[in-house]
Design a protein around this motif. Structure first.
Motif, PDB file in Angstrom:
ATOM      1  N   LYS A 140       0.861  -1.169   0.000  1.00  0.00           N
ATOM      2  CA  LYS A 140       0.000   0.000   0.000  1.00  0.00           C
ATOM      3  C   LYS A 140       0.901   1.223   0.000  1.00  0.00           C
ATOM      4  N   ASN A 141       0.811   1.998  -1.074  1.00  0.00           N
ATOM      5  CA  ASN A 141       1.666   3.172  -1.242  1.00  0.00           C
ATOM      6  C   ASN A 141       3.138   2.825  -1.047  1.00  0.00           C
ATOM      7  N   GLU A 198      -7.571  -0.032   4.510  1.00  0.00           N
ATOM      8  CA  GLU A 198      -8.343   1.204   4.582  1.00  0.00           C
ATOM      9  C   GLU A 198      -7.641   2.218   5.488  1.00  0.00           C
ATOM     10  N   ASP A 199      -7.715   3.497   5.140  1.00  0.00           N
ATOM     11  CA  ASP A 199      -7.198   4.541   6.018  1.00  0.00           C
ATOM     12  C   ASP A 199      -8.026   4.620   7.293  1.00  0.00           C
ATOM     13  N   ASP A 200      -9.339   4.430   7.167  1.00  0.00           N
ATOM     14  CA  ASP A 200     -10.253   4.409   8.305  1.00  0.00           C
ATOM     15  C   ASP A 200     -11.161   3.198   8.146  1.00  0.00           C
ATOM     16  N   ARG A 205     -13.641   3.049   2.304  1.00  0.00           N
ATOM     17  CA  ARG A 205     -13.875   3.691   1.021  1.00  0.00           C
ATOM     18  C   ARG A 205     -13.423   2.816  -0.146  1.00  0.00           C
ATOM     19  N   HIS A 222      -9.069   6.842  -3.876  1.00  0.00           N
ATOM     20  CA  HIS A 222      -7.953   7.745  -3.606  1.00  0.00           C
ATOM     21  C   HIS A 222      -7.983   8.961  -4.517  1.00  0.00           C
ATOM     22  N   ASP A 225     -10.264  11.328  -2.963  1.00  0.00           N
ATOM     23  CA  ASP A 225      -9.615  12.005  -1.856  1.00  0.00           C
ATOM     24  C   ASP A 225      -8.756  13.150  -2.360  1.00  0.00           C
TER      25      ASP A 225
END
Length: 247
Positions: A140-141, A198-200, A205, A222, A225
């Motif tokens: 992830k990233n 997920e970020d949250d 999302r 993303h 975002d």
């Protein structure tokens, strides 16, 4: 490797797996299983939940701490909480006793088939997520994710089919390779995967719930975002301009 303290069950399971062409090692308790796994890492573990001294959940945790390995949990309990707990610690599947040895062999072969590297020309990637099926590696990233084997399969499937809604039955068939089974297996793995990508996770999302259907992977999350960030910056700049005019 078959880890089972009941000699009769261990013999039956090992016999069926042997006749199906698998080389089987056996252990009657957790410490023995861990020692043998350290000496010769197994391709898959059939692990009884109720073992003397060290239960199957602890054995699974310790094996997961040493490296990735598919685990099929055997349990005599019918309570859903026990099955989900097994999945939570990283088991890829579970079978409730009494069970059909033939069904267990099919599940073993399904899990092994799913965990073998697939030949793809271009590893799927979207929304900052990427998977390399040959290396069984997900990022992830650019940061590597600690996924179980089944979580990896699920993420790879979502990345390969962005924007499409799949029912839990669809996911069980396409990712697990089963036409039957407890659908809570899918629910647990989706929740675990959300917790890692997920970020949250409380407000997912990327892996979205489609009410009345199942789940959908949104590869544009993303990008949305980024658009929101740009809009925020524009609003801030406009506010600064208005302040400049007022002064």
């Amino acid at each position: 490797m078959v880890v089972e303290d009941d000699p009769t069950v261990a013999e039956v399971v090992s016999g069926y797996l042997d006749r199906a062409g698998h080389v089987v090692d056996r252990a009657g308790d957790g410490p023995t299983a861990l020692a043998r796994a350290a000496a010769h890492w197994p391709d898959l573990v059939v692990l009884d939940l109720m073992l003397p001294g060290m239960d199957g959940l602890e054995v699974c945790r310790r094996m997961r701490g040493r490296g990735p390995v598919p685990v099929i949990m055997l349990t005599a309990r019918g309570d859903e909480d026990d099955r989900i707990l097994g999945l939570e610690v990283g088991a890829d599947d579970y079978v409730t006793k009494p069970f059909s040895p033939r069904e267990l062999v099919l599940r073993v072969e399904s899990v092994l088939r799913r965990t073998r590297p697939a030949a793809v020309s271009r590893p799927p990637a979207a929304a900052g997520l990427a998977v390399d099926p040959a290396a069984r590696r997900a990022t992830k990233n650019g940061t590597e994710l600690a996924l179980t084997l089944r979580e990896f399969d699920l993420l790879a499937f979502f990345l390969g089919h962005p924007g499409r809604a799949f029912s839990r039955e669809d996911l069980m068939r396409e990712v697990w390779g089963w036409d039957f089974g407890d659908l809570s297996t899918v629910t647990v793995h989706v929740r675990r995967l959300r917790g890692k990508v997920e970020d949250d996770p409380a407000r997912p999302r990327l892996i979205q719930t489609v009410w009345g259907v199942g789940y959908r992977f949104d590869s544009t999350a993303h990008e949305d975002d980024a658009h929101e960030d740009d809009a925020h910056e524009d609003e801030e700049h406009q506010g600064e301009e208005h302040q400049g005019e007022g002064s």
